[in-house]
Scaffold this motif. Structure first.
Motif, PDB file in Angstrom:
ATOM      1  N   ARG A   1       4.704  11.061 -13.148  1.00 14.60           N
ATOM      2  CA  ARG A   1       4.135   9.709 -13.216  1.00 14.60           C
ATOM      3  C   ARG A   1       2.809   9.775 -13.976  1.00 14.60           C
ATOM      4  O   ARG A   1       1.838  10.383 -13.516  1.00 14.60           O
ATOM      5  N   LEU A   2       2.768   9.168 -15.142  1.00 11.61           N
ATOM      6  CA  LEU A   2       1.583   9.252 -15.987  1.00 11.61           C
ATOM      7  C   LEU A   2       0.469   8.322 -15.551  1.00 11.61           C
ATOM      8  O   LEU A   2      -0.688   8.519 -15.923  1.00 11.61           O
ATOM      9  N   ILE A   3       0.794   7.304 -14.780  1.00  6.55           N
ATOM     10  CA  ILE A   3      -0.223   6.346 -14.347  1.00  6.55           C
ATOM     11  C   ILE A   3      -0.526   6.485 -12.853  1.00  6.55           C
ATOM     12  O   ILE A   3      -0.870   5.527 -12.182  1.00  6.55           O
ATOM     13  N   ALA A   4      -0.397   7.695 -12.344  1.00 13.81           N
ATOM     14  CA  ALA A   4      -0.607   7.940 -10.916  1.00 13.81           C
ATOM     15  C   ALA A   4      -2.011   7.545 -10.473  1.00 13.81           C
ATOM     16  O   ALA A   4      -2.180   6.929  -9.417  1.00 13.81           O
ATOM     17  N   GLU A   5      -3.012   7.874 -11.272  1.00 16.05           N
ATOM     18  CA  GLU A   5      -4.388   7.529 -10.903  1.00 16.05           C
ATOM     19  C   GLU A   5      -4.591   6.017 -10.891  1.00 16.05           C
ATOM     20  O   GLU A   5      -5.344   5.496 -10.082  1.00 16.05           O
ATOM     21  N   LYS A   6      -3.889   5.309 -11.770  1.00 16.23           N
ATOM     22  CA  LYS A   6      -3.966   3.849 -11.782  1.00 16.23           C
ATOM     23  C   LYS A   6      -3.380   3.288 -10.493  1.00 16.23           C
ATOM     24  O   LYS A   6      -3.941   2.367  -9.896  1.00 16.23           O
TER      25      LYS A   6
ATOM     26  N   ILE B   1       0.846  -1.204   0.000  1.00 13.99           N
ATOM     27  CA  ILE B   1       0.000   0.000   0.000  1.00 13.99           C
ATOM     28  C   ILE B   1       0.878   1.249   0.000  1.00 13.99           C
ATOM     29  O   ILE B   1       0.658   2.181  -0.782  1.00 13.99           O
ATOM     30  N   ASP B   2       1.864   1.282   0.884  1.00 13.04           N
ATOM     31  CA  ASP B   2       2.751   2.443   0.960  1.00 13.04           C
ATOM     32  C   ASP B   2       3.455   2.688  -0.367  1.00 13.04           C
ATOM     33  O   ASP B   2       3.604   3.834  -0.800  1.00 13.04           O
ATOM     34  N   ARG B   3       3.881   1.617  -1.031  1.00  6.99           N
ATOM     35  CA  ARG B   3       4.598   1.754  -2.303  1.00  6.99           C
ATOM     36  C   ARG B   3       3.680   2.290  -3.396  1.00  6.99           C
ATOM     37  O   ARG B   3       4.097   3.131  -4.199  1.00  6.99           O
ATOM     38  N   LEU B   4       2.441   1.834  -3.451  1.00  7.16           N
ATOM     39  CA  LEU B   4       1.508   2.336  -4.454  1.00  7.16           C
ATOM     40  C   LEU B   4       1.252   3.827  -4.265  1.00  7.16           C
ATOM     41  O   LEU B   4       1.220   4.587  -5.239  1.00  7.16           O
ATOM     42  N   ILE B   5       1.072   4.242  -3.024  1.00 10.81           N
ATOM     43  CA  ILE B   5       0.840   5.667  -2.751  1.00 10.81           C
ATOM     44  C   ILE B   5       2.088   6.475  -3.086  1.00 10.81           C
ATOM     45  O   ILE B   5       2.017   7.528  -3.733  1.00 10.81           O
ATOM     46  N   TYR B   6       3.254   5.978  -2.671  1.00 16.60           N
ATOM     47  CA  TYR B   6       4.516   6.663  -2.946  1.00 16.60           C
ATOM     48  C   TYR B   6       4.737   6.794  -4.460  1.00 16.60           C
ATOM     49  O   TYR B   6       5.079   7.871  -4.954  1.00 16.60           O
ATOM     50  N   ASP B   7       4.531   5.707  -5.193  1.00 20.74           N
ATOM     51  CA  ASP B   7       4.726   5.736  -6.647  1.00 20.74           C
ATOM     52  C   ASP B   7       3.804   6.751  -7.312  1.00 20.74           C
ATOM     53  O   ASP B   7       4.208   7.450  -8.233  1.00 20.74           O
ATOM     54  N   SER B   8       2.573   6.830  -6.853  1.00 23.92           N
ATOM     55  CA  SER B   8       1.618   7.747  -7.477  1.00 23.92           C
ATOM     56  C   SER B   8       2.028   9.204  -7.305  1.00 23.92           C
ATOM     57  O   SER B   8       1.683  10.041  -8.133  1.00 23.92           O
ATOM     58  N   LEU B   9       2.779   9.506  -6.274  1.00 24.55           N
ATOM     59  CA  LEU B   9       3.172  10.894  -6.004  1.00 24.55           C
ATOM     60  C   LEU B   9       4.467  11.315  -6.695  1.00 24.55           C
ATOM     61  O   LEU B   9       4.882  12.462  -6.571  1.00 24.55           O
ATOM     62  N   GLN B  10       5.080  10.407  -7.434  1.00 26.69           N
ATOM     63  CA  GLN B  10       6.318  10.750  -8.118  1.00 26.69           C
ATOM     64  C   GLN B  10       6.031  11.722  -9.258  1.00 26.69           C
ATOM     65  O   GLN B  10       5.094  11.509 -10.039  1.00 26.69           O
ATOM     66  N   PRO B  11       6.808  12.806  -9.357  1.00 19.93           N
ATOM     67  CA  PRO B  11       6.600  13.786 -10.436  1.00 19.93           C
ATOM     68  C   PRO B  11       6.698  13.127 -11.816  1.00 19.93           C
ATOM     69  O   PRO B  11       7.530  12.264 -12.040  1.00 19.93           O
TER      70      PRO B  11
END
Length: 75
Positions: free
Chosen positions: A21-26, A9-19
């Motif tokens: 990141r085109l698939i952040a909503e995914k 869960i933490d990794r998915l949230i962290y990944d989505s916040l990366q500048p």
């Protein structure tokens, strides 16, 4: 909830916040689905669910604000 589940869960949230990141909503949709599944499987307590849901919603707002800023710069 074990460390692997928490880490996912933490990794998915962290990944989505990366500048950029085109698939952040995914990533956030996957995190939402994951916590829903854990909640339905009685692995996640209501307090933990609320904690992660708030984090996901905050990340979603951040991504929205970032996208709006990017769109305004493009116009």
């Amino acid at each position: 909830m074990n460390d692997h589940q928490r880490s996912k869960i933490d990794r998915l949230i962290y990944d989505s916040l990366q500048p950029g990141r085109l698939i952040a909503e995914k990533d956030l949709a996957e995190a939402r689905g994951y916590i829903m599944g854990l909640m339905e499987g009685d692995v996640l307590s209501p307090e933990e669910f609320s904690h992660y849901h708030r984090q996901i919603m905050a990340a979603s707002r951040t991504i929205f604000d970032r996208d709006m800023a990017r769109l305004s710069m493009a116009s």
